[in-house]
Design a protein around this motif. Structure first.
Motif, PDB file in Angstrom:
ATOM      1  N   UNK A 110      40.229  45.843  94.626  1.00 17.31           N
ATOM      2  CA  UNK A 110      40.814  45.405  93.361  1.00 17.31           C
ATOM      3  C   UNK A 110      40.388  43.968  93.066  1.00 17.31           C
ATOM      4  N   UNK A 111      40.128  43.662  91.815  1.00 20.45           N
ATOM      5  CA  UNK A 111      39.682  42.335  91.428  1.00 20.45           C
ATOM      6  C   UNK A 111      40.809  41.630  90.672  1.00 20.45           C
ATOM      7  N   UNK A 112      41.048  40.392  91.048  1.00 17.52           N
ATOM      8  CA  UNK A 112      42.067  39.643  90.325  1.00 17.52           C
ATOM      9  C   UNK A 112      42.827  38.738  91.271  1.00 17.52           C
ATOM     10  N   UNK A 113      43.870  38.090  90.748  1.00 20.28           N
ATOM     11  CA  UNK A 113      44.420  38.260  89.410  1.00 20.28           C
ATOM     12  C   UNK A 113      43.678  37.418  88.379  1.00 20.28           C
ATOM     13  N   UNK A 114      43.963  37.670  87.102  1.00 22.39           N
ATOM     14  CA  UNK A 114      43.517  36.803  86.029  1.00 22.39           C
ATOM     15  C   UNK A 114      44.679  35.923  85.589  1.00 22.39           C
ATOM     16  N   UNK A 115      44.365  34.837  84.904  1.00 23.64           N
ATOM     17  CA  UNK A 115      45.404  33.986  84.350  1.00 23.64           C
ATOM     18  C   UNK A 115      46.223  34.779  83.337  1.00 23.64           C
ATOM     19  N   UNK A 116      47.476  34.416  83.107  1.00 21.28           N
ATOM     20  CA  UNK A 116      48.267  35.130  82.099  1.00 21.28           C
ATOM     21  C   UNK A 116      47.608  35.019  80.730  1.00 21.28           C
ATOM     22  N   UNK A 117      47.743  36.045  79.886  1.00 23.35           N
ATOM     23  CA  UNK A 117      47.126  35.995  78.563  1.00 23.35           C
ATOM     24  C   UNK A 117      47.659  34.831  77.740  1.00 23.35           C
ATOM     25  N   UNK A 118      46.763  34.189  76.997  1.00 22.07           N
ATOM     26  CA  UNK A 118      47.185  33.129  76.085  1.00 22.07           C
ATOM     27  C   UNK A 118      47.919  33.775  74.907  1.00 22.07           C
ATOM     28  N   UNK A 119      49.177  33.381  74.637  1.00 23.28           N
ATOM     29  CA  UNK A 119      49.953  34.052  73.587  1.00 23.28           C
ATOM     30  C   UNK A 119      49.440  33.807  72.179  1.00 23.28           C
ATOM     31  N   UNK A 120      48.530  32.869  72.020  1.00 25.54           N
ATOM     32  CA  UNK A 120      48.012  32.548  70.691  1.00 25.54           C
ATOM     33  C   UNK A 120      46.639  33.166  70.435  1.00 25.54           C
ATOM     34  N   UNK A 121      46.192  34.013  71.380  1.00 25.40           N
ATOM     35  CA  UNK A 121      44.957  34.765  71.202  1.00 25.40           C
ATOM     36  C   UNK A 121      45.266  36.216  70.862  1.00 25.40           C
ATOM     37  N   UNK A 122      44.247  36.910  70.371  1.00 28.03           N
ATOM     38  CA  UNK A 122      44.339  38.334  70.158  1.00 28.03           C
ATOM     39  C   UNK A 122      44.304  39.075  71.479  1.00 28.03           C
ATOM     40  N   UNK A 123      43.896  40.354  71.475  1.00 27.05           N
ATOM     41  CA  UNK A 123      43.938  41.168  72.693  1.00 27.05           C
ATOM     42  C   UNK A 123      43.166  40.529  73.842  1.00 27.05           C
ATOM     43  N   UNK A 124      43.763  40.607  75.021  1.00 26.70           N
ATOM     44  CA  UNK A 124      43.119  40.035  76.196  1.00 26.70           C
ATOM     45  C   UNK A 124      41.830  40.788  76.493  1.00 26.70           C
ATOM     46  N   UNK A 125      40.755  40.038  76.713  1.00 25.90           N
ATOM     47  CA  UNK A 125      39.465  40.630  77.040  1.00 25.90           C
ATOM     48  C   UNK A 125      38.530  40.787  75.867  1.00 25.90           C
TER      49      UNK A 125
END
Length: 489
Positions: A33-48
């Motif tokens: 498994x790869x990760x973790x990633x930082x939490x999604x920025x709430x002011x951006x659209x869909x993560x990724x």
């Protein structure tokens, strides 16, 4: 298309990756498994899918599955170079392209199932070569970009139309003759920007811009990144982390210089690092930030702690690929992946970039994986291969594949391109699939978009190539037999 909560996507993808890793054989890419990633920025659209590099931290990692190894590829001509491909929660793709003839930056609204027929277009004010390339989608699916007239725009869409929803005039913050090259939101909703001449600024919700300058002679020629720890900016001389002072003015938390070499190199667009800084880490997803320097004989991967700027490691990379990388590294968990661009035959470089030394060099290509040691006190090379990546690679945590495009040929007009899937655990190629056309479809080290549906959309100098799951003309698993020189260490 119905949107899915970002937290649900992350949880589902992480569970799927962990479950599959327990049942798939050793010959399958998804071995861990790869990760973790930082939490999604709430002011951006869909993560990724809302920034060129996937997220605010420029990880070049997605929790969406890509098309896999059995694929077909089709070219979609837009008569424009398309370096920025983003997808909102409504499923529509927003592309920022530069037409071949007019060179006027143009926003395209695209149905990803029919990318050759944009639903709408909107021209922006023309600027520098890198000005306006970097943009992002906010949490309302609006494209946030600074145009050539130094205006911060939020461009929304309804139905089949594009419109400018808001404008902030940055002419008081960005000097005449300068242009914004990097753009990212922080975790409070402020929009940060950096200019070619070294102005770093933040625009608050009221549209007020406050700035700070780096020392004279330092330039910013790549995008910028953010995490809950701060905003990271790589100039042509140093790596910075910044945050806001009590009055809202940007302040430097730490600065670390690096070896920029003696001149600009062939295959790079400026004299200095070619990296957009990448946040990553095994615990929070952002305890480290990384970039590649521009040392003369062999470049180094640099990893710093975000809390104090302390150097974790300086590791020579790209032993097979030549001393230069114009791409943002991939960063996830303890792992960083770097692709060489040394000698890549760019048709143009930014004004004032200076001569390359040597003037030209063969594009050999190569990639390196480096892992931070478990105790966080050093790093080590895991593998080094000779994949001639001609695009920014992306890692999918959902399917465990590393995706990119290879350039095939000697650097001439008849060169071809292959969609390439790599095992990130070993560096071995799992499959290659021929892509349509020759240098008319040059991927030019541009960043791809892996869509919510699992398609791989790759910008080219004339539009994009769409790679979808299904039988294609690729070489399948035979690609791993092509003498790639992958080595573990």
């Amino acid at each position: 298309m119905h949107s899915v909560p970002k937290t649900s996507l992350r949880t589902a993808s992480a569970f799927a990756a962990l479950s599959l890793s327990l049942v798939l054989g050793s010959g399958t890419a998804l071995a861990q498994p790869w990760g973790p990633l930082a939490p999604p920025n709430p002011f951006l659209g869909p993560d990724g899918t809302s920034t060129m590099h996937g997220d605010a931290g420029s990880s070049d990692v997605t929790t969406l599955a890509g098309p896999g190894t059995e694929v077909s590829a089709t070219a979609q001509s837009l008569l424009a170079a398309c370096p920025t491909l983003l997808q909102g929660s409504d499923g529509l793709v927003v592309a920022l392209c530069t037409p071949i003839v007019s060179r006027i930056p143009t926003v395209h609204l695209i149905n990803p199932d029919a990318p050759a027929s944009p639903l709408a277009k909107l021209e922006l004010a023309k600027g520098s070569l890198l000005g306006g390339v970097y943009a992002f989608l906010d949490d309302e699916n609006r494209l946030v970009v600074v145009d050539g007239s130094r205006k911060l725009l939020r461009i929304g869409h309804t139905g089949n139309s594009l419109s400018v929803d808001s404008t902030v005039d940055l002419t008081g913050a960005v000097p005449d003759g300068d242009a914004v090259t990097g753009l990212v939101p922080d975790w409070q909703g402020n929009v940060w920007f950096a200019t070619g001449a070294g102005v770093i600024g933040s625009v608050d919700a009221a549209g007020v811009a406050r700035t700070v300058r780096v020392p004279e002679g330092e330039q910013v020629q790549n995008s910028i990144s953010s995490s809950p720890a701060g905003v990271s900016v790589a100039t042509t001389h140093a790596l910075y982390q910044l945050s806001l002072a009590a009055d809202g003015t940007p302040k430097v938390d730490w600065r670390q210089g690096y070896d920029r070499g003696s001149a600009r190199k062939p295959g790079q667009l400026s004299w200095g690092t070619g990296s957009t800084p990448t946040f990553f880490g095994p615990n929070t997803g952002y305890e480290y930030v990384t970039m590649v320097d521009s040392a003369d004989t062999r470049v180094n991967l640099l990893v710093h702690r975000t809390d104090n700027g302390q150097e974790v490691c300086k590791v020579p990379v790209l032993g097979s690929g030549g001393p230069g990388s114009e791409n943002s590294p991939i960063g996830v968990g303890n792992s960083v992946f770097v692709a060489s661009t040394y000698g890549y035959p760019y048709p143009a470089v930014p004004e004032g970039a200076g001569p390359a030394v040597p003037a030209t060099a063969p594009f050999t290509g190569g990639m390196t994986r480096v892992d931070v040691d478990a105790d966080g006190t050093g790093c080590h090379e895991v593998w080094d291969n000779t994949v001639r990546s001609s695009a920014v690679p992306h890692l999918s945590t959902a399917d465990g594949h590393l995706y990119t495009v290879q350039r095939k040929g000697t650097g001439g007009p008849l060169d071809g391109y292959e969609f390439t899937v790599i095992d990130p655990a070993t560096g071995q190629v799992l499959s290659t699939t021929g892509m349509p056309g020759t240098t008319a479809n040059d991927t030019l080290q541009m960043s791809a978009l892996i869509t919510a549906k699992g398609d791989y959309l790759q910008g080219t100098v004339t539009g994009m190539v769409r790679v979808s799951a299904g039988e294609g003309g690729g070489s399948g698993s035979l690609g791993s037999l092509g003498g790639l020189g992958s080595s573990a260490s």
